[in-house]
Design a protein around this motif. Sequence first.
Motif, PDB file in Angstrom:
ATOM      1  N   VAL A   1      -6.425   1.819   0.499  1.00 17.57           N
ATOM      2  CA  VAL A   1      -5.057   2.069   0.960  1.00 17.57           C
ATOM      3  C   VAL A   1      -4.914   3.514   1.430  1.00 17.57           C
ATOM      4  O   VAL A   1      -4.263   3.784   2.448  1.00 17.57           O
ATOM      5  CB  VAL A   1      -4.055   1.747  -0.165  1.00 17.57           C
ATOM      6  CG1 VAL A   1      -2.649   2.191   0.212  1.00 17.57           C
ATOM      7  CG2 VAL A   1      -4.070   0.261  -0.475  1.00 17.57           C
ATOM      8  N   GLY A   2      -5.522   4.465   0.716  1.00 16.93           N
ATOM      9  CA  GLY A   2      -5.419   5.859   1.133  1.00 16.93           C
ATOM     10  C   GLY A   2      -6.119   6.137   2.444  1.00 16.93           C
ATOM     11  O   GLY A   2      -5.650   6.964   3.245  1.00 16.93           O
TER      12      GLY A   2
ATOM     13  N   VAL B   1      -0.087  -0.330   1.797  1.00 16.64           N
ATOM     14  CA  VAL B   1      -0.069   0.689   2.855  1.00 16.64           C
ATOM     15  C   VAL B   1       1.364   0.979   3.287  1.00 16.64           C
ATOM     16  O   VAL B   1       1.748   2.141   3.507  1.00 16.64           O
ATOM     17  CB  VAL B   1      -0.937   0.238   4.047  1.00 16.64           C
ATOM     18  CG1 VAL B   1      -0.730   1.155   5.247  1.00 16.64           C
ATOM     19  CG2 VAL B   1      -2.409   0.234   3.656  1.00 16.64           C
ATOM     20  N   ASP B   2       2.170  -0.056   3.421  1.00 18.83           N
ATOM     21  CA  ASP B   2       3.576   0.142   3.799  1.00 18.83           C
ATOM     22  C   ASP B   2       4.341   0.908   2.715  1.00 18.83           C
ATOM     23  O   ASP B   2       5.175   1.785   3.028  1.00 18.83           O
ATOM     24  CB  ASP B   2       4.241  -1.211   4.053  1.00 18.83           C
ATOM     25  CG  ASP B   2       3.657  -1.920   5.270  1.00 18.83           C
ATOM     26  OD1 ASP B   2       3.037  -1.232   6.105  1.00 18.83           O
ATOM     27  OD2 ASP B   2       3.797  -3.158   5.367  1.00 18.83           O
ATOM     28  N   GLU B   3       4.064   0.608   1.454  1.00 17.73           N
ATOM     29  CA  GLU B   3       4.722   1.342   0.373  1.00 17.73           C
ATOM     30  C   GLU B   3       4.340   2.812   0.385  1.00 17.73           C
ATOM     31  O   GLU B   3       5.201   3.692   0.193  1.00 17.73           O
ATOM     32  CB  GLU B   3       4.341   0.712  -0.968  1.00 17.73           C
ATOM     33  CG  GLU B   3       4.909  -0.675  -1.190  1.00 17.73           C
ATOM     34  CD  GLU B   3       4.476  -1.258  -2.517  1.00 17.73           C
ATOM     35  OE1 GLU B   3       3.808  -0.517  -3.291  1.00 17.73           O
ATOM     36  OE2 GLU B   3       4.786  -2.426  -2.804  1.00 17.73           O
ATOM     37  N   LEU B   4       3.056   3.101   0.620  1.00 17.46           N
ATOM     38  CA  LEU B   4       2.634   4.500   0.675  1.00 17.46           C
ATOM     39  C   LEU B   4       3.240   5.218   1.874  1.00 17.46           C
ATOM     40  O   LEU B   4       3.652   6.390   1.762  1.00 17.46           O
ATOM     41  CB  LEU B   4       1.105   4.561   0.726  1.00 17.46           C
ATOM     42  CG  LEU B   4       0.482   5.949   0.751  1.00 17.46           C
ATOM     43  CD1 LEU B   4       0.869   6.747  -0.485  1.00 17.46           C
ATOM     44  CD2 LEU B   4      -1.041   5.867   0.867  1.00 17.46           C
ATOM     45  N   ALA B   5       3.302   4.549   3.023  1.00 14.93           N
ATOM     46  CA  ALA B   5       3.907   5.181   4.203  1.00 14.93           C
ATOM     47  C   ALA B   5       5.389   5.471   3.971  1.00 14.93           C
ATOM     48  O   ALA B   5       5.910   6.516   4.410  1.00 14.93           O
ATOM     49  CB  ALA B   5       3.727   4.275   5.416  1.00 14.93           C
ATOM     50  N   GLU B   6       6.071   4.585   3.281  1.00 16.54           N
ATOM     51  CA  GLU B   6       7.487   4.833   2.981  1.00 16.54           C
ATOM     52  C   GLU B   6       7.657   6.029   2.047  1.00 16.54           C
ATOM     53  O   GLU B   6       8.581   6.841   2.220  1.00 16.54           O
ATOM     54  CB  GLU B   6       8.088   3.575   2.364  1.00 16.54           C
ATOM     55  CG  GLU B   6       9.583   3.652   2.121  1.00 16.54           C
ATOM     56  CD  GLU B   6      10.136   2.372   1.565  1.00 16.54           C
ATOM     57  OE1 GLU B   6      11.362   2.326   1.280  1.00 16.54           O
ATOM     58  OE2 GLU B   6       9.364   1.403   1.401  1.00 16.54           O
TER      59      GLU B   6
ATOM     60  N   ASP C   1      -3.241  -9.214   2.730  1.00 12.91           N
ATOM     61  CA  ASP C   1      -1.782  -9.026   2.651  1.00 12.91           C
ATOM     62  C   ASP C   1      -1.417  -7.992   1.589  1.00 12.91           C
ATOM     63  O   ASP C   1      -0.483  -7.194   1.777  1.00 12.91           O
ATOM     64  CB  ASP C   1      -1.099 -10.351   2.349  1.00 12.91           C
ATOM     65  CG  ASP C   1      -1.252 -11.345   3.487  1.00 12.91           C
ATOM     66  OD1 ASP C   1      -1.560 -10.904   4.621  1.00 12.91           O
ATOM     67  OD2 ASP C   1      -1.078 -12.561   3.249  1.00 12.91           O
ATOM     68  N   LEU C   2      -2.149  -8.009   0.468  1.00 13.19           N
ATOM     69  CA  LEU C   2      -1.891  -7.013  -0.574  1.00 13.19           C
ATOM     70  C   LEU C   2      -2.164  -5.601  -0.071  1.00 13.19           C
ATOM     71  O   LEU C   2      -1.397  -4.663  -0.353  1.00 13.19           O
ATOM     72  CB  LEU C   2      -2.757  -7.321  -1.797  1.00 13.19           C
ATOM     73  CG  LEU C   2      -2.695  -6.317  -2.946  1.00 13.19           C
ATOM     74  CD1 LEU C   2      -1.297  -6.259  -3.543  1.00 13.19           C
ATOM     75  CD2 LEU C   2      -3.720  -6.657  -4.024  1.00 13.19           C
ATOM     76  N   ILE C   3      -3.239  -5.419   0.696  1.00 12.88           N
ATOM     77  CA  ILE C   3      -3.562  -4.098   1.241  1.00 12.88           C
ATOM     78  C   ILE C   3      -2.461  -3.625   2.179  1.00 12.88           C
ATOM     79  O   ILE C   3      -2.013  -2.466   2.109  1.00 12.88           O
ATOM     80  CB  ILE C   3      -4.922  -4.137   1.956  1.00 12.88           C
ATOM     81  CG1 ILE C   3      -6.042  -4.442   0.961  1.00 12.88           C
ATOM     82  CG2 ILE C   3      -5.196  -2.821   2.663  1.00 12.88           C
ATOM     83  CD1 ILE C   3      -7.388  -4.656   1.615  1.00 12.88           C
ATOM     84  N   GLU C   4      -2.004  -4.488   3.066  1.00 10.77           N
ATOM     85  CA  GLU C   4      -0.955  -4.098   4.008  1.00 10.77           C
ATOM     86  C   GLU C   4       0.349  -3.764   3.289  1.00 10.77           C
ATOM     87  O   GLU C   4       1.064  -2.830   3.695  1.00 10.77           O
ATOM     88  CB  GLU C   4      -0.743  -5.220   5.019  1.00 10.77           C
ATOM     89  CG  GLU C   4      -1.932  -5.416   5.962  1.00 10.77           C
ATOM     90  CD  GLU C   4      -1.677  -6.518   6.976  1.00 10.77           C
ATOM     91  OE1 GLU C   4      -0.746  -7.326   6.740  1.00 10.77           O
ATOM     92  OE2 GLU C   4      -2.401  -6.570   7.987  1.00 10.77           O
TER      93      GLU C   4
END
Length: 521
Positions: free
Chosen positions: A305-306, A331-336, A325-328
Amino acid sequence: MVSYPQPTEKAPTARRPPSVTSRSTTTRRHRSSRSHSGGPSFRPQNEFPNFAQTGDVEIVISAEGQEKRYMLHRLILAQCSGFFEAGTSEDWSRTQAQGVAPAAAPAHGNGLSKIGEEDEDGRYAGRPALPLAPPPERCKWRYELDWGNKDDEVPMLVQKPPTPTLFGGGQPYRPPAVPSKPPPPPSNGFFRSFAAMQSAAQIPHQAPDNDLIRDYDNLFRIFYNYPPNLDPLNIAESYIQCKSLLNLADMYDALEVVGPRIDHHLLQFQSRLWKQIAKYPPSYLKLGYLARSKVIFAEALIHVVGQWPSGSNQLRNHVPEAVFDLIEDKVDELAEKKLKTEGKLFRLTLTTPRGERVTPANSYTDWLALSLFRQWLVENTSPPPPLPPKTPQASSRANANSSQQTRAQQSQQPPISSGHLYRLLFTAGSAYLPHDELKRFFKQSKAFSSSSDPSASTSTEYRREELKKFERRVDEVKVMAKEIVRPLMRSWLELDLGREGNRGLGYLTCTRVGDGDYPWE
């Protein structure tokens, strides 16, 4: 008349007829341990990998001129593998539930018809003997490794009909060689049970040379609760062996049994395992998913994810859709999180003693400190500007200005990665915007050029006080920025980043994997 005593005659001693007790003393004692098949100390093997007495499933593995035979139990194989559960069931098994019919009996029935004994008249009277019980019929299955007709086919076990024998079973069991040393005398009590337990726990077994035979051997050893033969020292070689074994277990629907063994073996490497996962996170993510290892899967997922999307090509179409799907989602949570943090950093401000926001009108020096921090933040969070399009006039001067453009590109530094940027902000102090850079900026500002003091000494003292005030205000901004980025600096890795410092990972490791995030649950 003198009488003489007459000598008494010795009566002949009559021999007693041999009684039953005296006759038994002359009978021959039969040894119960007499054997006709392997020497006086031979006992049929009934342990892994050949259960000659109780096994009912024969498995033959052949590869590159090597062969490995197993005689195992259908019950254990069916409990550990869905493949064997379906293959040995009544609906799908190709073998008959009943074994081959036993050999033809004699003419007088099942067993010896008469035992010749002499009666009172000297004739032989036939007395019917007890019927000879037929051997117990046990349904057997036989599997052989089939390599297929094409080179790209994966070899797999195929069920074959067992070879019938005289007693209705498969191929006769070949006894192993008789050991040169006699077995130790039996002992009683605790020591006998303890020795039996040790002999059952430690089986003298040599790992096969062929990789495929080794994988099948490790698979069956795990079924019988024996440790697999995996490399305990070289983690790279151990990874290859574990990956091959997991793929084999996946093919035979045995991941639930094999996965915990692989997880236990790899976790013994501790720090070396965490460093190896940091180098190859996509590979260990797939391995952790197959092994159902929460620790390995979570560790690799944080790295993936990082670094996203750098590892997307290795994972796309190679992992289940639920994992992708879990990775995406992560990734969206980290970008937020990063967007919220950057917004707080750009909205960061200083206030005057009256509680007002600093501006060029009420506190020019404080406004300069805040402007310098925002400019540094923009330069390190924004991509470099694109190059201007080439024109005909510019192309004619390209040769003359090529050396100057090369020097300019070398002097321009690329933006800092997000991980390094937030770690610099969290470190604060002199990690970024050091004293020399602050002094250079302050000299070039209008605050330095607008001083119009006639006395040089007073002007120099005034400049020093303003510079110290400017540095103090920059430090205040750094402290506030450190508290803003603190949530992003939380690391959920098992890898120790203490020694790495600012030169460690170039991405964030604050992704948290909870109990409900594992795809196999």
